[in-house]
Design an enzyme around this catalytic site. Sequence first.
Site, PDB file in Angstrom:
ATOM      1  N   CYS A   1     -12.705 -17.903  26.383  1.00  0.00           N
ATOM      2  CA  CYS A   1     -13.530 -19.114  26.261  1.00  0.00           C
ATOM      3  C   CYS A   1     -12.814 -20.358  26.778  1.00  0.00           C
ATOM      4  O   CYS A   1     -13.450 -21.380  27.013  1.00  0.00           O
ATOM      5  CB  CYS A   1     -13.962 -19.315  24.816  1.00  0.00           C
TER       6      CYS A   1
ATOM      7  N   HIS B   1     -16.323 -26.204  24.071  1.00  0.00           N
ATOM      8  CA  HIS B   1     -16.820 -24.849  24.275  1.00  0.00           C
ATOM      9  C   HIS B   1     -17.869 -24.570  23.203  1.00  0.00           C
ATOM     10  O   HIS B   1     -17.683 -24.906  22.033  1.00  0.00           O
ATOM     11  CB  HIS B   1     -15.655 -23.853  24.188  1.00  0.00           C
TER      12      HIS B   1
ATOM     13  N   ASN C   1     -23.158 -18.385  22.919  1.00  0.00           N
ATOM     14  CA  ASN C   1     -21.773 -18.500  23.396  1.00  0.00           C
ATOM     15  C   ASN C   1     -21.642 -17.730  24.710  1.00  0.00           C
ATOM     16  O   ASN C   1     -21.711 -16.497  24.711  1.00  0.00           O
ATOM     17  CB  ASN C   1     -20.839 -17.935  22.314  1.00  0.00           C
TER      18      ASN C   1
HETATM   19  O1  UT7 Z   1     -15.871 -18.270  21.463  1.00  0.00           O
HETATM   20  C1  UT7 Z   1     -14.656 -18.515  20.816  1.00  0.00           C
HETATM   21  C2  UT7 Z   1     -14.376 -17.600  19.734  1.00  0.00           C
HETATM   22  N1  UT7 Z   1     -15.467 -17.313  18.843  1.00  0.00           N
HETATM   23  C3  UT7 Z   1     -15.729 -18.103  17.807  1.00  0.00           C
HETATM   24  O2  UT7 Z   1     -15.215 -19.190  17.693  1.00  0.00           O
HETATM   25  C4  UT7 Z   1     -16.608 -17.547  16.712  1.00  0.00           C
HETATM   26  C5  UT7 Z   1     -15.966 -17.837  15.386  1.00  0.00           C
HETATM   27  N2  UT7 Z   1     -16.674 -17.297  14.259  1.00  0.00           N
HETATM   28  C6  UT7 Z   1     -17.909 -17.673  13.861  1.00  0.00           C
HETATM   29  O3  UT7 Z   1     -18.563 -18.428  14.548  1.00  0.00           O
HETATM   30  C7  UT7 Z   1     -18.413 -17.185  12.550  1.00  0.00           C
HETATM   31  O4  UT7 Z   1     -17.370 -16.562  11.851  1.00  0.00           O
HETATM   32  C8  UT7 Z   1     -19.618 -16.215  12.646  1.00  0.00           C
HETATM   33  C9  UT7 Z   1     -20.855 -16.946  13.117  1.00  0.00           C
HETATM   34  C10 UT7 Z   1     -19.297 -15.060  13.577  1.00  0.00           C
HETATM   35  C11 UT7 Z   1     -19.927 -15.660  11.264  1.00  0.00           C
HETATM   36  O5  UT7 Z   1     -20.225 -16.710  10.365  1.00  0.00           O
HETATM   37  P1  UT7 Z   1     -19.459 -16.816   8.967  1.00  0.00           P
HETATM   38  O6  UT7 Z   1     -20.059 -17.926   8.242  1.00  0.00           O
HETATM   39  O7  UT7 Z   1     -17.986 -16.859   9.253  1.00  0.00           O
HETATM   40  O8  UT7 Z   1     -19.846 -15.475   8.295  1.00  0.00           O
HETATM   41  P2  UT7 Z   1     -18.878 -14.350   7.710  1.00  0.00           P
HETATM   42  O9  UT7 Z   1     -18.311 -13.525   8.798  1.00  0.00           O
HETATM   43  O10 UT7 Z   1     -17.957 -14.963   6.720  1.00  0.00           O
HETATM   44  O11 UT7 Z   1     -19.929 -13.505   6.947  1.00  0.00           O
HETATM   45  C12 UT7 Z   1     -20.712 -14.023   5.831  1.00  0.00           C
HETATM   46  C13 UT7 Z   1     -21.730 -12.977   5.457  1.00  0.00           C
HETATM   47  C14 UT7 Z   1     -21.139 -11.576   5.354  1.00  0.00           C
HETATM   48  O12 UT7 Z   1     -21.804 -10.906   4.297  1.00  0.00           O
HETATM   49  P3  UT7 Z   1     -21.091 -10.751   2.850  1.00  0.00           P
HETATM   50  O13 UT7 Z   1     -19.814 -10.015   3.127  1.00  0.00           O
HETATM   51  O14 UT7 Z   1     -20.880 -12.146   2.383  1.00  0.00           O
HETATM   52  O15 UT7 Z   1     -22.105  -9.986   2.091  1.00  0.00           O
HETATM   53  C15 UT7 Z   1     -21.518 -10.955   6.669  1.00  0.00           C
HETATM   54  O16 UT7 Z   1     -21.602  -9.545   6.588  1.00  0.00           O
HETATM   55  O17 UT7 Z   1     -22.731 -12.904   6.481  1.00  0.00           O
HETATM   56  C16 UT7 Z   1     -22.873 -11.558   6.917  1.00  0.00           C
HETATM   57  N3  UT7 Z   1     -23.279 -11.547   8.311  1.00  0.00           N
HETATM   58  C17 UT7 Z   1     -24.551 -11.655   8.691  1.00  0.00           C
HETATM   59  N4  UT7 Z   1     -25.693 -11.778   7.979  1.00  0.00           N
HETATM   60  C18 UT7 Z   1     -26.827 -11.877   8.679  1.00  0.00           C
HETATM   61  C19 UT7 Z   1     -22.494 -11.471   9.423  1.00  0.00           C
HETATM   62  N5  UT7 Z   1     -23.265 -11.505  10.512  1.00  0.00           N
HETATM   63  C20 UT7 Z   1     -24.540 -11.618  10.097  1.00  0.00           C
HETATM   64  C21 UT7 Z   1     -25.778 -11.702  10.760  1.00  0.00           C
HETATM   65  N6  UT7 Z   1     -26.901 -11.842  10.007  1.00  0.00           N
HETATM   66  N7  UT7 Z   1     -25.887 -11.690  12.103  1.00  0.00           N
END
Ligand code: UT7
Length: 333
Positions: free
Chosen positions: A118, A260, A290
């Site tokens: 990225c 980004h 992204n």
């Molecule tokens: O491009 C440069 C590098 N990339 C980034 O900078 C991306 C960085 N990361 C993020 O943007 C975020 O971590 C995500 C958008 C990928 C995820 O958001 P989050 O708020 O960090 O969610 P999380 O991974 O902490 O997950 C929270 C909950 C989990 O469920 P439990 O364990 O709390 O029951 C996940 O399993 O959300 C769940 N989850 C989803 N739920 C619905 C993860 N993906 C999804 C989804 N839909 N697509």
Amino acid sequence: MHEPLGIRISGTGRAVPERVVHNREFESRLETNDQWIRERTGIIERRYANPAKGETTAGLAVKASRLAIEAAGLTPDDIDLIIVATITPEAILPSTACFVQQELCSKPVPAYDLVAACSGFVYSLLTAGAMINTGRYQNVLVIGSEVMTIITDMEDRATAILFGDGAGAAVISGTPDTSGPALLHSIMSAEGSGDSMLHVPAGGSRVPTSQMTLNERLHYVKMNGREVYKKAVKRNHDLVDQTLSETGVDPNDIKLVIPHQSNLRIINSARERMGLPEDRVYMNIDRFGNTSGASIPICLDECFRSGRIQSGDLLLLIAFGAGFTWGSALLRV
Ligand code: UT7
């Protein structure tokens, strides 16, 4: 602080695939929903490439490049170096840049790919500036082009919803002095210990392709979202702090920040660090998701063409990505 470098963005262009994929399309096959995706990422829709229609990494790159070259008032044969930032190349061999050169130019010019995920476009822009500074190059074509769908696991809800395809290009030209357009400050760094946080495990020399790697879906992006998120926020804050402290620039004097497009919340955190209102930090993640190395040049083109950036403005680009890699560029355009 280093001396300003006499370069300018003399033209920009972008090309995105036709197919628009709305969040709702994931609802039928993954345990996710439109509201979760909007709230946690800011994404509403993204574009998916159809390689059969020429929407490949090089195909999109060439389209964006032609527009950038035209906007610069140049012809393809005025380009003397091509750098393509991509992690989803046209082929493993040769480089995507060679495919672009073949399509665009009637004579040989140096052309190479740059892999910094990225941060790829910022890395490539800074590399272009350094190459111009050698005195051997005048107009460098810098492209960010990605077909992220080729490395996206459509069965993994944590990553499938994030990525999109597209390309952006900019012609970076040398300028005779640094009182007008210039690169005023830059940062470029990497920390390879982040390798397992965001990676494609198989298909390289460490884990060569085999039936096992295909069965295990190891050719797709794996991400520890929460850890990457924390790192992204921290590194973006550091980029902003270092830029402001080393230049003495007041954030209010920066006309526009183009970050980004990784996540709405990561972007807002960087904006709050600078104390800037929403309209000073550009976002199009709602429309494109992204697109990795393509995200900043797509934004750049939208901003130049809509008049959001004008001659003389201060523009700050910031990026963080897999590696981990990060970089920034403060430009007077
Ligand atoms: O491009 C440069 C590098 N990339 C980034 O900078 C991306 C960085 N990361 C993020 O943007 C975020 O971590 C995500 C958008 C990928 C995820 O958001 P989050 O708020 O960090 O969610 P999380 O991974 O902490 O997950 C929270 C909950 C989990 O469920 P439990 O364990 O709390 O029951 C996940 O399993 O959300 C769940 N989850 C989803 N739920 C619905 C993860 N993906 C999804 C989804 N839909 N697509």
